[in-house]
Write a protein that holds these residues in place. Structure first.
Motif, mmCIF file in Angstrom:
data_model
loop_
_atom_site.group_PDB
_atom_site.id
_atom_site.type_symbol
_atom_site.label_atom_id
_atom_site.label_comp_id
_atom_site.label_asym_id
_atom_site.label_seq_id
_atom_site.Cartn_x
_atom_site.Cartn_y
_atom_site.Cartn_z
ATOM 1 N N ASP A 201 -81.873 7.448 16.146
ATOM 2 C CA ASP A 201 -82.741 7.896 17.237
ATOM 3 C C ASP A 201 -83.377 6.712 17.939
ATOM 4 O O ASP A 201 -84.385 6.848 18.616
ATOM 5 C CB ASP A 201 -83.818 8.867 16.716
ATOM 6 N N GLY A 202 -82.797 5.516 17.782
ATOM 7 C CA GLY A 202 -83.378 4.345 18.429
ATOM 8 C C GLY A 202 -84.765 4.044 17.912
ATOM 9 O O GLY A 202 -85.613 3.568 18.662
ATOM 10 N N LYS A 203 -84.990 4.366 16.677
ATOM 11 C CA LYS A 203 -86.235 4.059 15.960
ATOM 12 C C LYS A 203 -87.447 4.823 16.487
ATOM 13 O O LYS A 203 -88.588 4.489 16.163
ATOM 14 C CB LYS A 203 -86.538 2.549 16.002
ATOM 15 N N ILE A 204 -87.236 5.862 17.291
ATOM 16 C CA ILE A 204 -88.380 6.573 17.851
ATOM 17 C C ILE A 204 -89.152 7.311 16.752
ATOM 18 O O ILE A 204 -90.375 7.397 16.788
ATOM 19 C CB ILE A 204 -87.935 7.530 18.985
ATOM 20 N N GLY A 205 -88.429 7.813 15.749
ATOM 21 C CA GLY A 205 -89.085 8.537 14.660
ATOM 22 C C GLY A 205 -90.006 7.634 13.870
ATOM 23 O O GLY A 205 -91.186 7.954 13.649
ATOM 24 N N TYR A 206 -89.478 6.477 13.461
ATOM 25 C CA TYR A 206 -90.312 5.532 12.713
ATOM 26 C C TYR A 206 -91.465 5.027 13.560
ATOM 27 O O TYR A 206 -92.558 4.784 13.061
ATOM 28 C CB TYR A 206 -89.473 4.369 12.181
ATOM 29 N N PHE A 207 -91.205 4.862 14.869
ATOM 30 C CA PHE A 207 -92.278 4.434 15.761
ATOM 31 C C PHE A 207 -93.436 5.430 15.717
ATOM 32 O O PHE A 207 -94.598 5.057 15.575
ATOM 33 C CB PHE A 207 -91.761 4.306 17.201
ATOM 34 N N GLY A 208 -93.095 6.728 15.812
ATOM 35 C CA GLY A 208 -94.124 7.765 15.794
ATOM 36 C C GLY A 208 -94.919 7.755 14.501
ATOM 37 O O GLY A 208 -96.159 7.839 14.518
ATOM 38 N N ILE A 209 -94.205 7.626 13.372
ATOM 39 C CA ILE A 209 -94.893 7.634 12.082
ATOM 40 C C ILE A 209 -95.807 6.410 11.965
ATOM 41 O O ILE A 209 -96.959 6.514 11.540
ATOM 42 C CB ILE A 209 -93.879 7.660 10.925
ATOM 43 N N ALA A 210 -95.291 5.230 12.367
ATOM 44 C CA ALA A 210 -96.088 4.007 12.272
ATOM 45 C C ALA A 210 -97.344 4.127 13.115
ATOM 46 O O ALA A 210 -98.448 3.755 12.676
ATOM 47 C CB ALA A 210 -95.260 2.800 12.718
ATOM 48 N N LEU A 211 -97.187 4.661 14.349
ATOM 49 C CA LEU A 211 -98.344 4.802 15.231
ATOM 50 C C LEU A 211 -99.351 5.787 14.632
ATOM 51 O O LEU A 211 -100.564 5.541 14.651
ATOM 52 C CB LEU A 211 -97.897 5.270 16.617
ATOM 53 N N ALA A 212 -98.844 6.880 14.047
ATOM 54 C CA ALA A 212 -99.740 7.862 13.435
ATOM 55 C C ALA A 212 -100.504 7.227 12.269
ATOM 56 O O ALA A 212 -101.713 7.443 12.107
ATOM 57 C CB ALA A 212 -98.941 9.073 12.951
ATOM 58 N N LEU A 213 -99.808 6.420 11.463
ATOM 59 C CA LEU A 213 -100.467 5.755 10.348
ATOM 60 C C LEU A 213 -101.545 4.802 10.844
ATOM 61 O O LEU A 213 -102.651 4.748 10.300
ATOM 62 C CB LEU A 213 -99.446 4.977 9.499
ATOM 63 N N LEU A 214 -101.205 4.033 11.903
ATOM 64 C CA LEU A 214 -102.185 3.091 12.452
ATOM 65 C C LEU A 214 -103.407 3.841 12.967
ATOM 66 O O LEU A 214 -104.553 3.432 12.728
ATOM 67 C CB LEU A 214 -101.550 2.249 13.569
ATOM 68 N N ALA A 215 -103.177 4.956 13.663
ATOM 69 C CA ALA A 215 -104.291 5.742 14.198
ATOM 70 C C ALA A 215 -105.153 6.279 13.065
ATOM 71 O O ALA A 215 -106.395 6.157 13.097
ATOM 72 C CB ALA A 215 -103.754 6.888 15.047
ATOM 73 N N ALA A 216 -104.518 6.832 12.030
ATOM 74 C CA ALA A 216 -105.280 7.385 10.899
ATOM 75 C C ALA A 216 -106.086 6.291 10.217
ATOM 76 O O ALA A 216 -107.275 6.461 9.904
ATOM 77 C CB ALA A 216 -104.325 8.047 9.906
ATOM 78 N N SER A 217 -105.439 5.143 9.990
ATOM 79 C CA SER A 217 -106.109 4.031 9.325
ATOM 80 C C SER A 217 -107.304 3.542 10.143
ATOM 81 O O SER A 217 -108.390 3.288 9.607
ATOM 82 C CB SER A 217 -105.106 2.899 9.103
ATOM 83 N N THR A 218 -107.103 3.425 11.472
ATOM 84 C CA THR A 218 -108.168 2.910 12.321
ATOM 85 C C THR A 218 -109.355 3.878 12.368
ATOM 86 O O THR A 218 -110.516 3.463 12.279
ATOM 87 C CB THR A 218 -107.637 2.659 13.747
ATOM 88 N N ILE A 219 -109.062 5.191 12.494
ATOM 89 C CA ILE A 219 -110.153 6.179 12.492
ATOM 90 C C ILE A 219 -110.913 6.078 11.177
ATOM 91 O O ILE A 219 -112.147 6.020 11.145
ATOM 92 C CB ILE A 219 -109.597 7.603 12.697
ATOM 93 N N PHE A 220 -110.174 6.009 10.054
ATOM 94 C CA PHE A 220 -110.793 5.913 8.745
ATOM 95 C C PHE A 220 -111.718 4.697 8.679
ATOM 96 O O PHE A 220 -112.881 4.800 8.273
ATOM 97 C CB PHE A 220 -109.693 5.824 7.676
ATOM 98 N N LEU A 221 -111.203 3.534 9.114
ATOM 99 C CA LEU A 221 -111.996 2.298 9.021
ATOM 100 C C LEU A 221 -113.220 2.358 9.920
ATOM 101 O O LEU A 221 -114.329 1.981 9.513
ATOM 102 C CB LEU A 221 -111.132 1.091 9.404
ATOM 103 N N ARG A 222 -113.033 2.843 11.164
ATOM 104 C CA ARG A 222 -114.157 2.850 12.100
ATOM 105 C C ARG A 222 -115.230 3.841 11.665
ATOM 106 O O ARG A 222 -116.420 3.557 11.781
ATOM 107 C CB ARG A 222 -113.672 3.177 13.520
ATOM 108 N N VAL A 223 -114.807 4.998 11.161
ATOM 109 C CA VAL A 223 -115.805 5.973 10.690
ATOM 110 C C VAL A 223 -116.554 5.378 9.509
ATOM 111 O O VAL A 223 -117.781 5.480 9.410
ATOM 112 C CB VAL A 223 -115.128 7.317 10.305
#
Lengths: 291, 335
Positions: free
Chosen positions: B170-192
């Motif tokens: 899929d041209g790495k779109i799936g892994y891209f989505g998962i990586a971005l979701a992980l980064l978003a979750a991690s960042t929200i967790f850290l900032r909160v």
């Protein structure tokens, strides 16, 4: 009997190398209060410089001292560029760790670019082999075991008997007071780094005489020297020397009884245990000083 | 507000949370649109790697920048995540998604373990213990070669899956989505976390340990919380890295990776979370742009790190803040 002789000899030999490395680390820590993570790279650079000088046709007796001087100069330069400008920063310890790591990576890759990855070897200090009891050893190893205490003894005399050495110890004890009595603290910082680099270069020459050299050859001795200074106490010179030989014996015994694979793990377990029980090191008093 | 050492002394939560949340959503949207701008799989690969580094670096910023704990074993937590995922999926046959979460838990447990010996220690001694811990983990992995593959590493690790979606073609779109979701979750967790009362007490301990303890902040508990919290997403990032690369090697414990990620934390400006993330993007893309330079690449990177440390100790976020203050004409309070 054979086992004991092997452990004793191996311990003395490894201990000598570790002592040369650890004293340099401790010297820089006591005078400037920073940890030089490019110390292992000095060792590697010294060995390569010595190799280059021997290769150009110089006799080792002339090449080795020249390499030591050149490495000392690099040590001074490193101090002047990536350590001294940072003095006074609140997070000095951390920032110097990163700048010396970066400088080490710069030198390491520089050496790789200039001299290439192919393995090189230096001539041994003394040629030939002999037998001690039942174990065969090279005269090069015996030379290291004999020469190291002499070098460290000379350093000891320098630090305790000469004005310059006393000045270094004064800076280590109290920087502000040293400055007040007119010592050039900045120059002494440079001296501490230069001496440390010179010692590392000697260790590199020792190592290059019995093992193939590579740009990453300093990494393992640096780790061992870290263990040694933590074990023996970071803020003295005598502590690391004793500790270096103790760790040398411990390592030789471990690799004899538990095998090479487990030795590093056991060494690091000792490191962590020491820090939990006596963070100031087993030979150290609680005060910071250079003795 | 900066002190002379370049540390960010702004108390956590000075920016109103609504404004921060708006900025966060905007940033996330920009990142989410990236794969449609850069449609080739190589660019997406760079972005995925940048996201992984960003997670590791920003979590390191929690213990290093906010906690003031000179934790040099952070990359070991990443490596533990890599190996935990590899072993759980390959040997235990666990479902990749469960293994991903479990790797985070394993890294958290490891962080708690390493916190115990450093509870009494300060400064350089913490560097040495945590450094020793990282080396110890690496040596154990090397010595257990029949399970971990030793210096050879582990290959053909099971990847992640998304229902019937083909993640390989899929041209790495799936892994891209998962990586971005992980980064978003991690960042929200850290900032909160850093905006919470717990976060404030962690910063208080960093800035004035004696005073914070005298006001009833528990050094032991807060230090455990700091390191454990910084470990979870680091371990998950390691697991994701293993699932994405599909192999594990002891290189993740090496000094060169640790140096690069540490310089992301310091280049970004410590104690900001966002700084580490921005610096991760900058350094990853910068390193890729120089991919043809061979041995010159690490040398140029090293010089860059030294120059930034010497010239701009408050890092990229400090630069951006200064530029922003200049732009809006706001006067900086005299130091």
């Amino acid at each position: 009997m054979g086992a004991l002789a092997e452990i004793l000899f191996g311990g003395l030999f490894q201990g000598s190398l570790y002592a040369m490395m650890a004293v340099g680390l401790a010297l820089v820590w006591t005078t400037i209060g920073v940890f030089n993570f490019s110390h292992g790279v000095f060792m590697m650079l010294g060995a390569y410089l010595a190799w280059q000088l021997v290769e150009t046709g110089l006799h080792p007796a002339a090449a080795f001292p020249l390499a030591v001087l050149a490495t000392a100069a690099v040590g001074w330069l490193l101090q002047a560029t990536v350590v001294r400008p940072l003095i006074g920063r609140a997070n000095l310890v951390l920032v110097v760790v990163i700048t010396t790591l970066a400088a080490g990576s710069l030198i390491e890759n520089g050496v790789l670019t200039i001299w290439g990855p192919r393995s090189k070897q230096l001539p041994p200090l003394v040629d030939g082999n002999t037998m001690i009891g039942s174990i065969g050893v090279s005269l090069h190893q015996i030379a290291i075991i004999v020469v190291t205490p002499l070098i460290l003894g000379a350093l000891w005399m320098f630090l305790t008997r000469t004005r310059l050495g006393l000045a270094l110890r004064a800076v280590a004890q109290n920087e502000d007071a040293s400055q007040l009595v007119g010592l050039n603290v900045t120059a002494l910082y440079g001296l501490a780094f230069a001496i440390a680099a010179a010692l590392a270069c000697l260790a590199g020459i020792f190592m290059g005489g019995y093992r193939f050299m590579s740009p990453v050859m300093g990494a393992d001795p640096l780790l061992k020297a870290l263990i040694v200074v933590v074990f023996g106490g970071i803020s003295s010179i005598s502590g690391p020397i004793f500790a270096a030989y103790l760790i040398g014996f411990f390592e030789a015994a471990c690799s004899y009884y538990f095998g090479l694979y487990w030795t590093p793990a056991l060494l690091f377990a000792v490191l962590i245990l020491t820090l939990m029980v006596r963070p100031e090191g087993i030979f150290s008093s609680r005060s910071r000083g250079l003795a | 507000m900066m002190d002379t050492a370049g540390r960010n002394l702004r108390s956590p939560g000075r920016t109103p949370w609504q404004r921060e949340a708006a900025g966060f959503v905007l940033g996330l949207a920009v990142l989410a649109l990236m794969p449609f701008v850069f449609a080739d799989s190589y660019s997406r690969h760079i972005l995925i790697m940048a996201f992984i580094y960003a997670i590791v670096a920003s979590n390191w910023d929690l213990s290093l920048g906010y906690g003031g704990v000179f934790n040099f074993g952070h990359l070991a937590l990443f490596g533990i995540g890599v190996y935990a995922y590899a072993l759980l999926t390959k040997l235990a046959g666990l479902d990749p998604w469960l293994a991903l979460a479990a790797s985070g838990v394993v890294a958290t447990l490891a962080a708690v373990l390493v916190t115990i010996p450093i509870l009494r220690l300060k400064g350089i001694y913490i560097i040495l213990v945590t450094f020793g811990f990282a080396q110890l983990v690496m040596q154990v992995i090397i010595s257990q070669s029949e399970i971990t593959g030793g210096t050879q590493g582990i290959v053909r690790i099971p990847g992640l899956y998304l229902f019937d979606h083909n993640m390989v073609r899929d041209g790495k779109i799936g892994y891209f989505g998962i990586a971005l979701a992980l980064l978003a979750a991690s960042t929200i967790f850290l900032r909160v976390l850093v905006r919470s009362r717990t976060g404030a007490s962690i910063v208080a301990l960093r800035d004035n340990e004696e005073y914070a303890i005298s006001r009833g902040v528990s050094l032991v508990r807060q230090r455990l919380i700091t390191l454990a919290a910084s470990a979870f997403f680091t371990g998950v990032a390691g697991a994701f890295y293993a699932a994405y690369q599909r192999n594990a090697s002891i290189d993740v414990f090496g000094m060169s990776l640790a140096t690069i990620v540490l310089s992301m934390v310091l280049l970004g400006g410590t104690g900001t979370i966002y700084g580490a993330i921005i610096a991760s993007f900058v350094l990853t893309i910068f390193a890729e742009a120089m991919a043809d330079f061979g041995a010159w690449r690490p040398m140029i990177t090293a010089v860059l790190i030294i120059v930034v440390m010497l010239v701009y100790p408050s890092g990229l976020v400090g630069m951006i803040q200064a530029a922003w203050a200049g732009l809006t004409g706001r006067l900086k309070r005299p130091a």
